[in-house]
Design an enzyme around this catalytic site. Structure first.
Site, PDB file in Angstrom:
ATOM      1  N   GLY A 166      50.275  42.491  40.904  1.00 52.02           N
ATOM      2  CA  GLY A 166      50.856  41.283  40.311  1.00 52.02           C
ATOM      3  C   GLY A 166      51.367  40.267  41.312  1.00 52.02           C
ATOM      4  O   GLY A 166      52.229  39.446  40.968  1.00 52.02           O
ATOM      5  N   SER A 167      50.823  40.244  42.533  1.00 51.92           N
ATOM      6  CA  SER A 167      51.354  39.262  43.491  1.00 51.92           C
ATOM      7  C   SER A 167      51.011  37.833  43.058  1.00 51.92           C
ATOM      8  O   SER A 167      51.800  36.907  43.288  1.00 51.92           O
ATOM      9  CB  SER A 167      50.866  39.544  44.917  1.00 51.92           C
ATOM     10  OG  SER A 167      49.513  39.223  45.066  1.00 51.92           O
ATOM     11  N   ASN A 168      49.864  37.635  42.434  1.00 48.60           N
ATOM     12  CA  ASN A 168      49.534  36.297  41.918  1.00 48.60           C
ATOM     13  C   ASN A 168      50.453  35.931  40.758  1.00 48.60           C
ATOM     14  O   ASN A 168      50.906  34.787  40.644  1.00 48.60           O
ATOM     15  CB  ASN A 168      48.065  36.223  41.491  1.00 48.60           C
ATOM     16  CG  ASN A 168      47.146  36.101  42.679  1.00 48.60           C
ATOM     17  OD1 ASN A 168      46.991  35.023  43.250  1.00 48.60           O
ATOM     18  ND2 ASN A 168      46.559  37.217  43.100  1.00 48.60           N
TER      19      ASN A 168
ATOM     20  N   ARG B  59      39.591  44.197  33.461  1.00 51.35           N
ATOM     21  CA  ARG B  59      38.667  44.478  32.346  1.00 51.35           C
ATOM     22  C   ARG B  59      37.873  43.233  32.036  1.00 51.35           C
ATOM     23  O   ARG B  59      38.324  42.113  32.287  1.00 51.35           O
ATOM     24  CB  ARG B  59      39.429  44.909  31.093  1.00 51.35           C
ATOM     25  CG  ARG B  59      40.277  46.092  31.355  1.00 51.35           C
ATOM     26  CD  ARG B  59      40.509  46.988  30.181  1.00 51.35           C
ATOM     27  NE  ARG B  59      41.099  48.188  30.708  1.00 51.35           N
ATOM     28  CZ  ARG B  59      40.431  49.255  31.107  1.00 51.35           C
ATOM     29  NH1 ARG B  59      39.123  49.300  30.979  1.00 51.35           N
ATOM     30  NH2 ARG B  59      41.043  50.289  31.619  1.00 51.35           N
TER      31      ARG B  59
ATOM     32  N   ASN C   7      40.534  32.541  35.844  1.00 52.14           N
ATOM     33  CA  ASN C   7      40.602  33.743  36.674  1.00 52.14           C
ATOM     34  C   ASN C   7      40.644  33.326  38.136  1.00 52.14           C
ATOM     35  O   ASN C   7      40.232  32.224  38.486  1.00 52.14           O
ATOM     36  CB  ASN C   7      39.360  34.603  36.415  1.00 52.14           C
ATOM     37  CG  ASN C   7      39.372  35.909  37.192  1.00 52.14           C
ATOM     38  OD1 ASN C   7      40.420  36.541  37.334  1.00 52.14           O
ATOM     39  ND2 ASN C   7      38.224  36.315  37.712  1.00 52.14           N
TER      40      ASN C   7
ATOM     41  N   HIS D 138      39.366  34.802  41.929  1.00 51.86           N
ATOM     42  CA  HIS D 138      38.455  35.803  42.488  1.00 51.86           C
ATOM     43  C   HIS D 138      38.428  35.667  44.014  1.00 51.86           C
ATOM     44  O   HIS D 138      38.316  34.545  44.528  1.00 51.86           O
ATOM     45  CB  HIS D 138      37.047  35.599  41.903  1.00 51.86           C
ATOM     46  CG  HIS D 138      36.078  36.606  42.396  1.00 51.86           C
ATOM     47  ND1 HIS D 138      36.024  37.901  41.902  1.00 51.86           N
ATOM     48  CD2 HIS D 138      35.128  36.541  43.364  1.00 51.86           C
ATOM     49  CE1 HIS D 138      35.080  38.570  42.538  1.00 51.86           C
ATOM     50  NE2 HIS D 138      34.524  37.773  43.431  1.00 51.86           N
TER      51      HIS D 138
END
Ligand code: GRF
Length: 186
Positions: free
Chosen positions: A11-13, A90, A106, A108
């Site tokens: 969860g660093s983002n 997921r 998202n 990436h």
């Protein structure tokens, strides 16, 4: 803007987003953190920032469809303006993608369209790239194939995998915030 974050890990983002909101840098409200696992770092971060957590433990559902149905129902109740995937491991199912078209983003760890999917950094190293980067994109039905929002690149020649991971994180955090700012301003 009401935002829901989906995460499966550290969860660093997610933390970077929470901090930016707290500092008044991002004009959005994080409605909830939804995770597919319990006992993960992201949940502790949510607790620290006083954000509602919803754990839909994947293993507790008898099928992928039942899990996705529960996720769809949860999202329908929250009615977010934007869904941020932040290390959510997921595939988001077709129904949810269609329902929230252009509203799911998202991050990436590669310069998409290069190296989609898992182990993007390892893929870049194996391909002997001299630079890699981070991409934010809208989520479509494919694997990391949706329209790119923003990208940032940095050199990786002669760096170990560990060094690249360390170098990457601040780029990710800044890019996610910059992307959210851009979306808010649209
Ligand atoms: C990040 O590398 C992100 O690019 C990828 O998953 C990772 C999540 O990291 N989608 P964290 O849990 O936010 O630290």
């Amino acid at each position: 803007m009401q935002v829901v974050v989906l995460a499966s890990g550290t969860g660093s983002n997610f933390r970077a987003i929470c901090e930016a909101v707290n500092q008044g840098e991002l004009a959005l409200e994080i409605q909830a953190l939804i995770t597919d696992k319990k006992n993960i770092g992201a949940l502790q971060i949510a607790e620290e920032f006083g954000i509602q957590t919803i754990v839909l433990e994947y293993q507790a559902y008898r099928s992928r469809d039942l899990y996705n149905g529960a996720l769809e129902k949860t999202l329908a109740e929250l009615k977010p303006d934007l869904i941020c995937l932040a290390g959510y491991m997921r595939i988001v199912n077709r129904e949810i993608i269609q329902k929230y078209k252009g509203k799911i983003i998202n991050i990436h760890p590669s310069l998409l369209p290069k190296f989609p999917g898992l182990h993007a950094i390892e893929q870049a190293v194996a391909a002997e790239e001299i630079q890699t980067g981070v991409t934010t994109h809208y989520v479509d039905e494919g694997m990391d194939t949706g329209p790119i929002i923003q990208q940032v690149s940095f050199p990786i020649a002669d760096l170990s995998l560990e060094e690249i991971y360390t170098k990457l994180k601040p780029y990710e955090h800044k890019l996610y915030i910059d992307t959210l700012k851009e979306i808010i301003e649209e």
